[in-house]
Write a protein that holds these residues in place. Structure first.
Motif, PDB file in Angstrom:
ATOM      1  N   TRP A  39       2.532 -12.627  -0.710  1.00 46.93           N
ATOM      2  CA  TRP A  39       3.428 -12.286   0.397  1.00 46.93           C
ATOM      3  C   TRP A  39       2.660 -11.809   1.623  1.00 46.93           C
ATOM      4  CZ3 TRP A  39       8.234 -13.337   1.675  1.00 46.93           C
ATOM      5  CH2 TRP A  39       9.101 -13.790   0.672  1.00 46.93           C
ATOM      6  N   GLU A  40       1.490 -11.258   1.439  1.00 40.26           N
ATOM      7  CA  GLU A  40       0.667 -10.888   2.592  1.00 40.26           C
ATOM      8  C   GLU A  40       0.171 -12.133   3.326  1.00 40.26           C
ATOM      9  OE1 GLU A  40      -1.722  -6.933   1.896  1.00 40.26           O
ATOM     10  OE2 GLU A  40      -1.762  -8.101   0.036  1.00 40.26           O
ATOM     11  N   GLY A  96      -9.611   7.477  -4.127  1.00 44.97           N
ATOM     12  CA  GLY A  96      -9.928   6.109  -4.479  1.00 44.97           C
ATOM     13  C   GLY A  96      -8.723   5.248  -4.776  1.00 44.97           C
ATOM     14  N   LYS A  97      -7.527   5.838  -4.854  1.00 47.93           N
ATOM     15  CA  LYS A  97      -6.327   5.070  -5.189  1.00 47.93           C
ATOM     16  C   LYS A  97      -5.204   5.217  -4.172  1.00 47.93           C
ATOM     17  CE  LYS A  97      -6.975   4.772 -10.200  1.00 47.93           C
ATOM     18  NZ  LYS A  97      -6.957   3.279 -10.226  1.00 47.93           N
ATOM     19  N   ASP A  98      -5.174   6.310  -3.442  1.00 47.28           N
ATOM     20  CA  ASP A  98      -4.144   6.512  -2.428  1.00 47.28           C
ATOM     21  C   ASP A  98      -4.639   5.922  -1.111  1.00 47.28           C
ATOM     22  OD1 ASP A  98      -2.258   7.318  -0.614  1.00 47.28           O
ATOM     23  OD2 ASP A  98      -2.302   9.437  -1.159  1.00 47.28           O
ATOM     24  N   PRO A  99      -4.067   4.801  -0.659  1.00 47.62           N
ATOM     25  CA  PRO A  99      -4.542   4.155   0.578  1.00 47.62           C
ATOM     26  C   PRO A  99      -4.178   4.913   1.843  1.00 47.62           C
ATOM     27  CG  PRO A  99      -2.627   3.008  -0.284  1.00 47.62           C
ATOM     28  CD  PRO A  99      -2.986   4.033  -1.314  1.00 47.62           C
ATOM     29  N   ASP A 100      -3.400   5.971   1.722  1.00 43.49           N
ATOM     30  CA  ASP A 100      -2.996   6.745   2.888  1.00 43.49           C
ATOM     31  C   ASP A 100      -4.042   7.807   3.259  1.00 43.49           C
ATOM     32  OD1 ASP A 100      -0.785   7.285   4.822  1.00 43.49           O
ATOM     33  OD2 ASP A 100      -0.852   9.274   3.901  1.00 43.49           O
ATOM     34  N   MET A 128     -10.093  -0.696   0.971  1.00 45.00           N
ATOM     35  CA  MET A 128      -9.713  -0.786  -0.440  1.00 45.00           C
ATOM     36  C   MET A 128     -10.298  -2.046  -1.077  1.00 45.00           C
ATOM     37  SD  MET A 128      -7.816   1.957  -0.884  1.00 45.00           S
ATOM     38  CE  MET A 128      -6.902   1.713  -2.392  1.00 45.00           C
ATOM     39  N   ASN A 129     -10.670  -3.017  -0.215  1.00 44.30           N
ATOM     40  CA  ASN A 129     -11.343  -4.241  -0.657  1.00 44.30           C
ATOM     41  C   ASN A 129     -10.531  -4.994  -1.720  1.00 44.30           C
ATOM     42  OD1 ASN A 129     -13.484  -6.068  -0.442  1.00 44.30           O
ATOM     43  ND2 ASN A 129     -14.598  -5.148  -2.160  1.00 44.30           N
ATOM     44  N   LYS A 130      -9.237  -5.138  -1.449  1.00 44.10           N
ATOM     45  CA  LYS A 130      -8.355  -5.835  -2.382  1.00 44.10           C
ATOM     46  C   LYS A 130      -8.029  -7.233  -1.864  1.00 44.10           C
ATOM     47  CE  LYS A 130      -6.151  -1.760  -4.386  1.00 44.10           C
ATOM     48  NZ  LYS A 130      -4.860  -1.116  -4.734  1.00 44.10           N
ATOM     49  N   TYR A 178       0.812  -1.214   0.000  1.00 38.71           N
ATOM     50  CA  TYR A 178       0.000   0.000   0.000  1.00 38.71           C
ATOM     51  C   TYR A 178       0.849   1.270   0.000  1.00 38.71           C
ATOM     52  CZ  TYR A 178      -4.074  -2.938   0.730  1.00 38.71           C
ATOM     53  OH  TYR A 178      -5.065  -3.872   0.565  1.00 38.71           O
ATOM     54  N   HIS A 179       2.045   1.196   0.578  1.00 36.53           N
ATOM     55  CA  HIS A 179       2.901   2.384   0.563  1.00 36.53           C
ATOM     56  C   HIS A 179       3.406   2.687  -0.843  1.00 36.53           C
ATOM     57  CE1 HIS A 179       5.529   5.465   2.124  1.00 36.53           C
ATOM     58  NE2 HIS A 179       6.549   4.923   1.490  1.00 36.53           N
ATOM     59  N   LEU A 180       3.742   1.671  -1.595  1.00 38.55           N
ATOM     60  CA  LEU A 180       4.171   1.903  -2.975  1.00 38.55           C
ATOM     61  C   LEU A 180       3.018   2.461  -3.816  1.00 38.55           C
ATOM     62  CD1 LEU A 180       6.437  -1.218  -3.634  1.00 38.55           C
ATOM     63  CD2 LEU A 180       7.121   1.114  -3.003  1.00 38.55           C
TER      64      LEU A 180
END
Length: 390
Positions: free
Chosen positions: A219-220, A173-177, A212-214, A161-163
């Motif tokens: 890796w998570e 809607g796209k920046d999770p921060d 974000m419902n992804k 999410y940081h990347l």
């Protein structure tokens, strides 16, 4: 003819004329932050985020900055030492000092555990950008290593999410921060609710990711399974008291703690026209220069041991920007000011983000050299606020 009106040669595939970005060279905006305490909305901008273009402007004038790119393996060694310190504290609290009152445990969890847990977050950040080792796998393993005493799986989701935050800074809607609408309407500028919000900032990070419902990436899932195994081992070979200490430490270290103040410092709007903020106080010594956030967003390829060199090389680009000098002041000001709250962020539509990159460019090198110490508009003095001591 003003630079912002001069047409560049060439055009986009759709025939749109490419113009020089009017924000050059500092890439400060013309927008104003909210001036009324009752506003429950983000500040809006019609341009793309500033960092990619400021990077190009800096490289045009200082190409030697590229020599700062690379990795810093020392970060992994610091991570190992921090993990050992925190696990040792957990062992003593859970297995040796079993008669210690919980008030003392909470004090240790804040002073020691919270301080070290905040450092874990910084190391996970460096590993998320592949700034520890050249091999991406080793960076992921570094993230897992420092995630061990943190009870909950953080490292791989943070990396993902940081990347995305770097790629879509401020894009709705796209920046999770970005805070959720529910955070704004619930918290707004209420001092008591803002205090609670800062305490629970680690929880809000998880909630935003879930919103974000992804689907979790491989890796998570690995991160989740790994931390479950670590937690079981800690509970089995130390105690549940040890595990509780570690969990409380993370809650403190990502909440009401000076080491977590950078979460507010970085992108909450304190000045008109400025989207991202750096911190130049003494906390950078322990927290691996995490405060140099403008510099980091401009050059995420530079590790923490060399980011100050960038600051000194490109001083004319960073001196005019407002910067914080106290993380404690950041928290106090954020809570006490009626003009600050979860809504104090800049947002843009995805269309504005893409069109700003497509239709406006960084001027040629000659222009960059000639204007690197000038603001986009000399009359716009409010966008050039110099660093102040607090």
């Amino acid at each position: 003819m003003p630079m912002s009106q001069r047409k560049a040669t060439g055009s986009t595939p759709t025939g749109t004329v490419i113009r020089d970005d009017p924000r050059h060279p500092l890439y400060l905006g013309k927008w104003k932050r909210s001036a009324k305490a009752d506003i429950k909305d983000f500040v809006h901008d019609d341009f793309d985020e500033p960092h990619r273009k400021r990077q190009k402007a800096i490289l045009a004038k200082h190409p030697e900055v590229r020599q700062l790119y690379g990795q810093e393996p020392l970060t992994a060694a610091i991570g190992v030492a921090a993990v050992l310190v925190q696990l040792a504290a957990a062992y003593y609290i859970g297995c040796v000092w079993t008669g210690l009152h919980w008030s003392a445990v909470l004090a240790i969890a804040y002073l020691v555990g919270g301080t070290v847990s905040a450092l874990f977050g910084v190391i996970i950040h460096e590993a998320g950008h592949n700034l520890v080792f050249k091999m991406p796998l080793l960076n992921r393993l570094t993230g897992l290593l420092v995630n061990m005493p943190m009870v909950v799986p953080i490292s791989q989701s943070f990396r993902r999410y940081h990347l995305e935050h770097h790629q879509f800074q401020g894009v709705e809607g796209k920046d999770p921060d970005l805070p959720l609408d529910s955070e704004i309407h619930l918290i707004h500028n209420n001092p008591l609710l803002k205090t609670l919000w800062v305490f629970c900032y680690s929880v809000m990070y998880v909630v935003r990711g879930m919103a974000m419902n992804k689907r979790p990436q491989r890796w998570e899932v690995i991160n989740l399974a790994f931390i479950i195994c670590v937690d079981v081992l800690i509970a089995r070979y130390m105690s549940l008291r040890s595990l509780a200490y570690l969990g409380i430490s993370v809650f403190f270290g990502y909440g009401m703690h000076p080491g977590a103040a950078h979460f507010i410092q970085e992108h909450y709007v304190f000045r008109d026209g400025q989207e991202t903020y750096s911190y130049y106080g003494s906390g950078n010594i322990f927290y691996l220069n995490i405060g140099l956030h403008n510099e980091h967003h401009d050059f995420p390829q530079i590790p923490w041991t060399r980011i100050w060199k960038l600051r000194r090389i490109a001083t004319e680009f960073y001196d005019p920007l407002f910067a914080h000098t106290s993380w404690v002041w950041v928290i106090v000001n954020f809570i006490s000011s009626p003009m600050l709250g979860p809504q104090s962020r800049l947002v843009r539509l995805y269309k504005a983000h893409t069109s700003g990159r497509r239709e406006y460019r960084v001027p040629p090198i000659a222009d960059a050299d000639a204007t690197a110490t000038e603001s986009p508009d000399a009359s716009d003095v409010k966008t050039r606020v110099r660093t102040k001591k607090r």
